[in-house]
Design an enzyme around this catalytic site. Structure first.
Site, mmCIF file in Angstrom:
data_model
loop_
_atom_site.group_PDB
_atom_site.id
_atom_site.type_symbol
_atom_site.label_atom_id
_atom_site.label_comp_id
_atom_site.label_asym_id
_atom_site.label_seq_id
_atom_site.Cartn_x
_atom_site.Cartn_y
_atom_site.Cartn_z
ATOM 1 N N GLU A 182 -11.676 5.995 4.782
ATOM 2 C CA GLU A 182 -11.049 6.755 5.863
ATOM 3 C C GLU A 182 -12.025 6.917 7.028
ATOM 4 O O GLU A 182 -11.635 6.831 8.200
ATOM 5 C CB GLU A 182 -10.571 8.124 5.374
ATOM 6 C CG GLU A 182 -9.402 8.088 4.407
ATOM 7 C CD GLU A 182 -8.091 7.631 5.032
ATOM 8 O OE1 GLU A 182 -8.007 7.507 6.273
ATOM 9 O OE2 GLU A 182 -7.137 7.388 4.267
ATOM 10 N N TRP A 213 -5.432 0.608 9.747
ATOM 11 C CA TRP A 213 -5.614 0.684 8.304
ATOM 12 C C TRP A 213 -5.471 -0.690 7.665
ATOM 13 O O TRP A 213 -6.115 -0.980 6.657
ATOM 14 C CB TRP A 213 -4.628 1.679 7.700
ATOM 15 C CG TRP A 213 -4.883 1.929 6.252
ATOM 16 C CD1 TRP A 213 -4.075 1.607 5.208
ATOM 17 C CD2 TRP A 213 -6.054 2.507 5.657
ATOM 18 N NE1 TRP A 213 -4.663 1.971 4.011
ATOM 19 C CE2 TRP A 213 -5.879 2.523 4.260
ATOM 20 C CE3 TRP A 213 -7.242 3.028 6.198
ATOM 21 C CZ2 TRP A 213 -6.831 3.026 3.394
ATOM 22 C CZ3 TRP A 213 -8.194 3.526 5.313
ATOM 23 C CH2 TRP A 213 -7.983 3.517 3.932
ATOM 24 N N TYR A 224 0.841 -1.201 0.000
ATOM 25 C CA TYR A 224 0.000 0.000 0.000
ATOM 26 C C TYR A 224 0.876 1.251 0.000
ATOM 27 O O TYR A 224 0.635 2.199 -0.759
ATOM 28 C CB TYR A 224 -0.929 -0.022 1.213
ATOM 29 C CG TYR A 224 -1.753 1.230 1.393
ATOM 30 C CD1 TYR A 224 -2.779 1.538 0.499
ATOM 31 C CD2 TYR A 224 -1.510 2.096 2.455
ATOM 32 C CE1 TYR A 224 -3.539 2.695 0.660
ATOM 33 C CE2 TYR A 224 -2.265 3.249 2.614
ATOM 34 C CZ TYR A 224 -3.271 3.542 1.722
ATOM 35 O OH TYR A 224 -4.019 4.689 1.883
#
Length: 198
Positions: free
Chosen positions: A48, A56, A26
């Site tokens: 988000e 995350w 990522y």
């Protein structure tokens, strides 16, 4: 802490990890790179919001399911979701089942459709780019909000968006390269103009 050199000899922001991983992929190929189009921006804004309070990596693992249940983040389709769709989403263990966040995703899709009359979500978000982008050398220097993320938050709220606080919007701005978030010395510094491969 400054950039760390991984087992491949490449320097990266320290959160990316030293070993190959989803987070490192990522970091290398998506974070801090531009995305294009309404659905890509709605997806990042939605994820988000769902990430708030979670890691995350958890969101990345669930992203294929998020994309499926939210119709590829097609704003028109999500904006048309009704109570039955909300219940369906809340019963789906593959995503984060938070009632307020699910409701926010639908609300924000509707706000995204309405924002087309004012230039659209992509142009709106990138309109808050800082005049002087940061150039951090160390994680201790990094911020979690800015005047621009606060202004973006207020602007979106005024247009009907929810779950778009200044910290969440700062994370969004980093992720989609409203400014280059990589530390000086990270190999990905300067890749903000490149498109994400996600």
């Amino acid at each position: 802490m400054g950039p760390l050199v991984g087992d491949d000899g490449v320097a990266r922001c320290p959160w990316a990890g030293a070993a190959p991983s989803t987070m490192r992929d990522y970091h290398d190929h998506e974070w801090g790179r531009r995305v294009h189009g309404e659905s890509a921006h709605l997806e990042r804004l939605t994820l988000e919001a769902f990430q708030s309070g979670l890691s995350w990596s958890t969101i990345l693992a669930k992203r294929p399911a998020f994309r499926e249940v939210f119709c590829g983040f097609d704003a028109d389709r999500v904006a048309a979701f009704d109570d039955d769709d909300h219940a369906r989403l809340m019963a789906d263990a593959r995503i984060v089942r938070n009632r307020l966040k699910v409701s926010a995703a639908i609300t924000n899709a509707r706000a995204t459709v309405a924002l087309r009359a004012d230039g659209g979500l992509e142009a709106f978000v990138h309109g808050f780019a800082p005049a002087e982008p940061p150039a951090w050398h160390d994680t201790d220097e990094m911020a979690t909000t800015s005047a621009e993320s606060t202004a973006l938050s207020k602007g979106l709220k005024a247009r009907g968006f929810v779950f778009v606080g200044p910290t969440t919007m700062y994370a969004l701005m980093e992720a989609i390269a409203v400014f280059d978030p990589h530390l000086v010395g990270c190999h990905a510094r300067g890749s903000a103009a490149l498109a994400s491969n996600a």
